[in-house]
Design an enzyme around this catalytic site. Sequence first.
Site, PDB file in Angstrom:
ATOM      1  NE  ARG A 231      -4.217  -1.555   0.167  1.00  0.00           N
ATOM      2  CZ  ARG A 231      -4.349  -2.572  -0.679  1.00  0.00           C
ATOM      3  NH1 ARG A 231      -3.432  -2.792  -1.623  1.00  0.00           N
ATOM      4  NH2 ARG A 231      -5.405  -3.354  -0.623  1.00  0.00           N
ATOM      5  CG  HIS A 279      -2.846  -1.107  -7.137  1.00  0.00           C
ATOM      6  ND1 HIS A 279      -3.302  -0.431  -6.042  1.00  0.00           N
ATOM      7  CD2 HIS A 279      -2.831  -2.412  -6.761  1.00  0.00           C
ATOM      8  CE1 HIS A 279      -3.564  -1.282  -5.051  1.00  0.00           C
ATOM      9  NE2 HIS A 279      -3.276  -2.503  -5.475  1.00  0.00           N
TER      10      HIS A 279
HETATM   11  C1  GLV Z   1      -4.819  -5.343  -4.145  1.00  0.00           C
HETATM   12  O1  GLV Z   1      -4.128  -4.444  -3.816  1.00  0.00           O
HETATM   13  C2  GLV Z   1      -5.578  -6.143  -3.225  1.00  0.00           C
HETATM   14  O2  GLV Z   1      -5.597  -5.831  -2.012  1.00  0.00           O
HETATM   15  O3  GLV Z   1      -6.216  -7.117  -3.651  1.00  0.00           O
END
Ligand code: GLV
Length: 316
Positions: A231, A279
């Site tokens: 994160r 991400h």
């Molecule tokens: C992605 O970041 C997740 O938490 O699945």
Amino acid sequence: MNILLSGKFEAAEHHDWLRSLRAALPEAHWLDREQALAQVDSVQVAVVANPPAGSLGGLPRLRLIQSLWAGVDRLLADPTLPAGVPIARMVDPAMNAAMAQTALWATLSLHRGFFENAVAQRAALWLPQTQRRADTLQVLVLGLGQMGQAAATCIARQGYRVHGFSLHPRSAAAAPAGIECHSDMDALFALLPLCHIVINLLPLTAATRGLLDAHFFARLPKGAAIVNLARGAHVVDADLLAALDRGQLRHAVLDVFHTEPLPVDHAFWAHPRVTVLPHVAALTDPASASLVVAQNVRALMSGRPLAHLVRPADGY
Ligand code: GLV
């Protein structure tokens, strides 16, 4: 059986999820928030992907919140989350494998200098890198959950010396083979001066928010590298940029950010020693994740124990 499906999906993504969930659980009817509110007493399960705050309220018979995301920090931050309803994280073998691939790619690229080669190519520079044996590098994986273990094991198989850090002590039997495990913050900070590459796969909790800060970077050997696949809020951005600019850190591979998408004027985009990913280190795979959802929903319906439950007090 009526199940609320709630989250932030693109239209095509929503369609893929519904198709996979219907195939895995043909006995269920999938409702959106509006449909669920029209029959609140019938909804016992919510399957969610970062749902908007407030979207799980008003469902008095809810018995399970199953996340499609592995990280539940945003879900737990919703002050309107119904109290006492069990929450399950997504633990998807396909996602673990994808995360291990990303962690291995970053490790290999950092070890062999391939990010520097990519920068050199833009200037038509022929820049052979010195080559070290993998067993002369020490890699630290922060977080030994399912993804951390998959990444640590995959990297260790390539000959790197791998250390793992988990928030809770694990017994020798539960430690992944070939990984030296640590669980105490003092032990972690004592280990940092040995670590050339740090890969973050910790959950985001009060104890881990901002862990990757100036103090942490200063403990690493000069020229170490950071890979953040967990994160954005684990990292203090200004401290990371300062450590890169001073040469304390050689490179950072970042898949996650305080604000996503990463704002166009953020210094990470153009920094020559930062690799930005949108991400994507490990996306949930609808087909395999739907089978995980189906197993937990069927366990609930038949009174069997639920898998991958979140401990809200621990924050993951
Ligand atoms: C992605 O970041 C997740 O938490 O699945």
